[in-house]
Design a protein around this motif. Structure first.
Motif, PDB file in Angstrom:
ATOM      1  N   GLY A   1       0.891  -1.226  -0.146  1.00 61.08           N
ATOM      2  CA  GLY A   1      -0.092   0.003  -0.063  1.00 61.08           C
ATOM      3  C   GLY A   1       0.837   1.263   0.044  1.00 61.08           C
ATOM      4  N   GLY A   2       1.950   1.111   0.814  1.00 59.14           N
ATOM      5  CA  GLY A   2       2.913   2.294   0.795  1.00 59.14           C
ATOM      6  C   GLY A   2       3.548   2.510  -0.691  1.00 59.14           C
ATOM      7  N   LYS A   3       3.836   1.694  -1.280  1.00 59.66           N
ATOM      8  CA  LYS A   3       4.446   1.614  -2.552  1.00 59.66           C
ATOM      9  C   LYS A   3       3.443   2.025  -3.434  1.00 59.66           C
ATOM     10  CE  LYS A   3       7.877  -1.783  -2.500  1.00 59.66           C
ATOM     11  NZ  LYS A   3       8.087  -3.191  -2.456  1.00 59.66           N
ATOM     12  N   LEU A   4       2.079   1.715  -3.286  1.00 61.70           N
ATOM     13  CA  LEU A   4       1.013   2.337  -4.139  1.00 61.70           C
ATOM     14  C   LEU A   4       0.910   3.660  -4.069  1.00 61.70           C
ATOM     15  CD1 LEU A   4      -1.468   1.517  -6.093  1.00 61.70           C
ATOM     16  CD2 LEU A   4      -2.846   2.128  -4.141  1.00 61.70           C
ATOM     17  N   ASN A   5       0.773   4.251  -2.777  1.00 59.75           N
ATOM     18  CA  ASN A   5       0.800   5.541  -2.590  1.00 59.75           C
ATOM     19  C   ASN A   5       1.658   6.575  -3.062  1.00 59.75           C
ATOM     20  OD1 ASN A   5      -1.509   5.110  -1.216  1.00 59.75           O
ATOM     21  ND2 ASN A   5      -0.852   5.669   0.824  1.00 59.75           N
ATOM     22  N   SER A   6       2.988   5.939  -3.055  1.00 56.80           N
ATOM     23  CA  SER A   6       4.251   6.785  -3.653  1.00 56.80           C
ATOM     24  C   SER A   6       4.096   6.913  -5.084  1.00 56.80           C
ATOM     25  CB  SER A   6       5.648   6.026  -3.293  1.00 56.80           C
ATOM     26  OG  SER A   6       5.584   5.590  -2.007  1.00 56.80           O
ATOM     27  N   PHE A   7       3.609   5.541  -5.613  1.00 55.94           N
ATOM     28  CA  PHE A   7       3.451   5.618  -7.303  1.00 55.94           C
ATOM     29  C   PHE A   7       2.582   6.768  -7.467  1.00 55.94           C
ATOM     30  CE2 PHE A   7       1.177   3.896 -10.677  1.00 55.94           C
ATOM     31  CZ  PHE A   7       2.252   3.953 -11.604  1.00 55.94           C
ATOM     32  N   LEU A   8       1.098   6.422  -6.720  1.00 56.54           N
ATOM     33  CA  LEU A   8       0.119   7.626  -7.406  1.00 56.54           C
ATOM     34  C   LEU A   8       0.444   8.946  -6.934  1.00 56.54           C
ATOM     35  CD1 LEU A   8      -2.789   5.686  -5.929  1.00 56.54           C
ATOM     36  CD2 LEU A   8      -2.074   6.096  -8.289  1.00 56.54           C
ATOM     37  N   ALA A   9       1.422   9.351  -5.809  1.00 53.67           N
ATOM     38  CA  ALA A   9       1.995  10.650  -5.620  1.00 53.67           C
ATOM     39  C   ALA A   9       2.650  10.966  -6.778  1.00 53.67           C
ATOM     40  CB  ALA A   9       2.678  10.694  -4.375  1.00 53.67           C
ATOM     41  N   ARG A  10       3.565  10.291  -7.352  1.00 47.97           N
ATOM     42  CA  ARG A  10       4.379  10.537  -8.372  1.00 47.97           C
ATOM     43  C   ARG A  10       3.593  10.761 -10.010  1.00 47.97           C
ATOM     44  NH1 ARG A  10       7.531   6.455  -7.573  1.00 47.97           N
ATOM     45  NH2 ARG A  10       6.973   5.052  -9.369  1.00 47.97           N
ATOM     46  N   GLU A  11       3.033   9.712 -10.173  1.00 48.91           N
ATOM     47  CA  GLU A  11       2.217   9.660 -11.374  1.00 48.91           C
ATOM     48  C   GLU A  11       1.146  10.549 -11.432  1.00 48.91           C
ATOM     49  OE1 GLU A  11       3.256   7.900 -14.165  1.00 48.91           O
ATOM     50  OE2 GLU A  11       4.908   7.377 -13.038  1.00 48.91           O
ATOM     51  N   ALA A  12       0.219  10.852 -10.316  1.00 52.92           N
ATOM     52  CA  ALA A  12      -0.874  11.645 -10.425  1.00 52.92           C
ATOM     53  C   ALA A  12      -1.242  12.573  -9.412  1.00 52.92           C
ATOM     54  CB  ALA A  12      -1.974  10.567 -10.201  1.00 52.92           C
ATOM     55  N   ARG A  13       0.032  13.283  -8.931  1.00 48.81           N
ATOM     56  CA  ARG A  13       0.290  14.179  -7.836  1.00 48.81           C
ATOM     57  C   ARG A  13      -0.831  13.916  -6.664  1.00 48.81           C
ATOM     58  NH1 ARG A  13      -4.230  17.354  -8.074  1.00 48.81           N
ATOM     59  NH2 ARG A  13      -5.399  17.632 -10.066  1.00 48.81           N
ATOM     60  N   ALA A  14      -1.090  12.793  -6.403  1.00 54.42           N
ATOM     61  CA  ALA A  14      -2.129  12.216  -5.237  1.00 54.42           C
ATOM     62  C   ALA A  14      -1.348  12.440  -3.762  1.00 54.42           C
ATOM     63  CB  ALA A  14      -2.344  10.792  -5.427  1.00 54.42           C
ATOM     64  N   ARG A  15      -2.120  12.657  -2.880  1.00 58.22           N
ATOM     65  CA  ARG A  15      -1.955  13.002  -1.359  1.00 58.22           C
ATOM     66  C   ARG A  15      -2.027  11.573  -0.886  1.00 58.22           C
ATOM     67  NH1 ARG A  15      -5.029  17.843   1.280  1.00 58.22           N
ATOM     68  NH2 ARG A  15      -4.277  18.892  -0.597  1.00 58.22           N
ATOM     69  N   PRO A  16      -0.967  11.059  -0.489  1.00 58.84           N
ATOM     70  CA  PRO A  16      -0.960   9.866   0.337  1.00 58.84           C
ATOM     71  C   PRO A  16      -1.994   9.648   1.673  1.00 58.84           C
ATOM     72  CG  PRO A  16       1.153  10.018  -0.354  1.00 58.84           C
ATOM     73  CD  PRO A  16       0.349  11.523  -0.464  1.00 58.84           C
ATOM     74  N   ILE A  17      -2.705   9.132   2.025  1.00 63.83           N
ATOM     75  CA  ILE A  17      -3.612   8.798   3.161  1.00 63.83           C
ATOM     76  C   ILE A  17      -2.717   7.713   4.110  1.00 63.83           C
ATOM     77  CG2 ILE A  17      -5.521   7.843   4.552  1.00 63.83           C
ATOM     78  CD1 ILE A  17      -6.215  10.685   2.895  1.00 63.83           C
ATOM     79  N   SER A  18      -2.519   8.249   5.265  1.00 60.59           N
ATOM     80  CA  SER A  18      -1.613   6.938   5.955  1.00 60.59           C
ATOM     81  C   SER A  18      -2.812   6.047   6.882  1.00 60.59           C
ATOM     82  CB  SER A  18      -0.817   7.748   7.047  1.00 60.59           C
ATOM     83  OG  SER A  18      -1.469   8.766   7.996  1.00 60.59           O
ATOM     84  N   MET A  19      -2.787   5.068   6.113  1.00 63.58           N
ATOM     85  CA  MET A  19      -3.706   3.941   6.804  1.00 63.58           C
ATOM     86  C   MET A  19      -3.200   3.380   7.905  1.00 63.58           C
ATOM     87  SD  MET A  19      -6.734   2.873   5.456  1.00 63.58           S
ATOM     88  CE  MET A  19      -6.657   3.227   3.922  1.00 63.58           C
ATOM     89  N   PRO A  20      -4.008   3.102   8.977  1.00 63.00           N
ATOM     90  CA  PRO A  20      -3.611   2.334  10.113  1.00 63.00           C
ATOM     91  C   PRO A  20      -2.959   1.071   9.660  1.00 63.00           C
ATOM     92  CG  PRO A  20      -5.653   3.051  10.707  1.00 63.00           C
ATOM     93  CD  PRO A  20      -5.574   3.425   9.119  1.00 63.00           C
ATOM     94  N   LYS A  21      -1.949   0.538  10.481  1.00 69.94           N
ATOM     95  CA  LYS A  21      -1.179  -0.746  10.018  1.00 69.94           C
ATOM     96  C   LYS A  21      -2.062  -1.881   9.926  1.00 69.94           C
ATOM     97  CE  LYS A  21       3.608  -2.066  10.834  1.00 69.94           C
ATOM     98  NZ  LYS A  21       4.081  -1.677   9.590  1.00 69.94           N
TER      99      LYS A  21
END
Ligand SMILES: [Zn+2]
Length: 208
Positions: free
Chosen positions: A167-187
């Protein structure tokens, strides 16, 4: 592009599997356990494959999750309907000649300052039911550059990857590709877990 015949086939398949679900209390109970009751199942046109259409025999017993667009369903993914770890078989199966699509594109038409992006269909449905417009991608490897353009009119794009490494990788990917703001999901949790434990308010709190 799908031919008229292919579109008709998808419509026919989705309708058949919705009817199959209406007769399958076990599958209904599984969906309800994920927070997807009859109303949600109807809204997203969910089904189960009891009477497979020609070519769909290998999906028998699986949930049918259609990719519904304003022009009708254009794809279906088939999910294992058991609450287990899916050892020895795939949790999801796709059609062999399927194009890659964004899931739940109907939410792109909602009036909202933001859009959420999830990995997987169930999390997208979950957010949408909680009042947070959402689309899903089946995985980072299925990302297509034009998806970013589908999202660019929203002021904010939230990336709702699961609370784990993937999920962390997906968030970084979307931040890069689509200027997305990552949500910090509980572990260890995903959108569906939070919805079942804390309801829609629990999900909305993540973006406040
Ligand atoms: Zn399984």
């Amino acid at each position: 592009m799908l031919s008229t015949e292919q579109r008709r086939f998808f419509e026919q398949a989705v309708t058949q599997y919705q009817n199959d679900l209406a007769a399958d209390t076990g599958a209904q109970e599984y969906l309800a356990s994920r927070g997807l009751g009859p109303e949600a199942a109807g809204q997203f046109r969910l089904g189960v494959v009891t009477s497979p259409l020609a070519g769909h025999e290998r999906y028998a017993g699986r949930l049918a999750i259609p990719y519904v667009t304003p022009a009708g369903p254009v794809n279906i993914r088939f999910r294992c309907a058991e609450a287990h770890a899916c050892e020895g078989h795939a949790k999801y199966l796709s059609l062999p000649d399927a194009a890659s699509n964004l899931y739940n594109v109907l939410d792109l038409k909602k009036v909202s300052p933001f859009i959420c992006v999830t990995e997987g269909e169930i999390d997208a449905m979950t957010l949408s039911l909680a009042g947070l417009p959402a689309v899903g991608i089946p995985g980072v490897s299925t990302w297509q550059q034009h998806y970013a353009r589908c999202l660019e009119d929203f002021d904010v794009i939230y990336a709702f990857g699961d609370g784990d490494d993937a999920g962390g990788k997906l968030n970084s990917f979307l931040a890069r590709e689509a200027r997305a703001r990552p949500i910090s999901m509980p572990k260890g949790m995903d959108c569906n877990d939070i919805y079942r434990e804390h309801g829609a308010a629990g999900l909305r709190a993540l973006i406040d």
